[in-house]
Design a protein around this motif. Sequence first.
Motif, mmCIF file in Angstrom:
data_model
loop_
_atom_site.group_PDB
_atom_site.id
_atom_site.type_symbol
_atom_site.label_atom_id
_atom_site.label_comp_id
_atom_site.label_asym_id
_atom_site.label_seq_id
_atom_site.Cartn_x
_atom_site.Cartn_y
_atom_site.Cartn_z
ATOM 1 N N GLU A 37 -7.050 3.673 -1.384
ATOM 2 C CA GLU A 37 -6.794 2.351 -1.948
ATOM 3 C C GLU A 37 -7.587 1.250 -1.249
ATOM 4 O OE1 GLU A 37 -2.150 3.652 -2.740
ATOM 5 O OE2 GLU A 37 -2.604 2.022 -1.341
ATOM 6 N N GLN A 38 -7.628 1.309 0.083
ATOM 7 C CA GLN A 38 -8.195 0.211 0.866
ATOM 8 C C GLN A 38 -9.075 0.749 2.000
ATOM 9 O OE1 GLN A 38 -5.495 -3.128 1.809
ATOM 10 N NE2 GLN A 38 -3.874 -2.016 0.751
ATOM 11 N N ALA B 153 0.848 -1.194 0.000
ATOM 12 C CA ALA B 153 0.000 0.000 0.000
ATOM 13 C C ALA B 153 0.882 1.242 0.000
ATOM 14 C CB ALA B 153 -0.920 0.002 1.213
#
Length: 304
Positions: free
Chosen positions: A287-288, A280
């Motif tokens: 992103e997450q 990441a």
Amino acid sequence: MIETFARTLPNGTTLSCRAAGAAGRPLMVFLHGFPEAAFIWDALLEHFAAPEHGGFRCVAPNLRGFEKSSAPAEVSAYRAHLLVQDVAELAASENPAGRIDTLVAHDWGGAFGWGFGNRHGDRLGRLVIINSPHPGTFARELQNSPAQQAASAYMNFLARPDAEALLAADDYRRMWPFFLGMKAGPEGFGWLTDKVKDQYREVWDAGLTGACNLYRVTPLKPAMPGQPVPAMQELPHDKLTVAVPTLVLWALDDKALLPGLLEGLEDYVPKLDITRVPGATHWVVHEQPAFVASEIDAFIERTR
């Protein structure tokens, strides 16, 4: 559902905010960084406002100088203690005790999160930091780590007198690489869609001077090319400690903030959990978001 409002604080600053959840519930505050804005937290605001995830009152202000919040022209108006004061006064506007159950902060927001945890720990339940260096370890790495010095060199560009004009030119041509250089485009994580770009344009169109003033005012910058590493004033240890339970989520592929910044962090933060996130980048919230939310959920549960 996300609500938006502007709140004028006793210190005269007006913060434009995004929020979810009922007033009067335990308060979660979310602080963004550069070159972002409060909208990056929308998924997390709705997540933690839901009854099954605590039913919090979730508030994400745009920091002073960003989006529609107050943007003083004076560089001195962006000193860290003043933005920490903004957070404290915002919390007091939400509940009489000014208590924040959980403070979540990323990048520059984390600088003020660390500061709030130090100055107002009696009004804070727990702290979550996402890829934001603690000032003690950041000062050390800027002094001693050539790799971190090189990774932070962009800070001197953002502190230039003409930085905002250069950043705004050609449809923000120099801004997009902050994201694309860390796999935000379709060949990587794919989160930087045309819709998200438009959200960023709307924020940046309101002005970039306040954001750049954060870089102008901070003493924590690497040396200019060809210059010796500047001596940095060593703050007393008690000005850097954070006693509340703290979770640090650290994306390991952050090109600007290297994992060496985690070394020795426990000397300042005795109740420390660190979750390292391989693969990441600095933009892990984009992103997450589900992973970030689940890590915070678990941290809240074990520190109740």
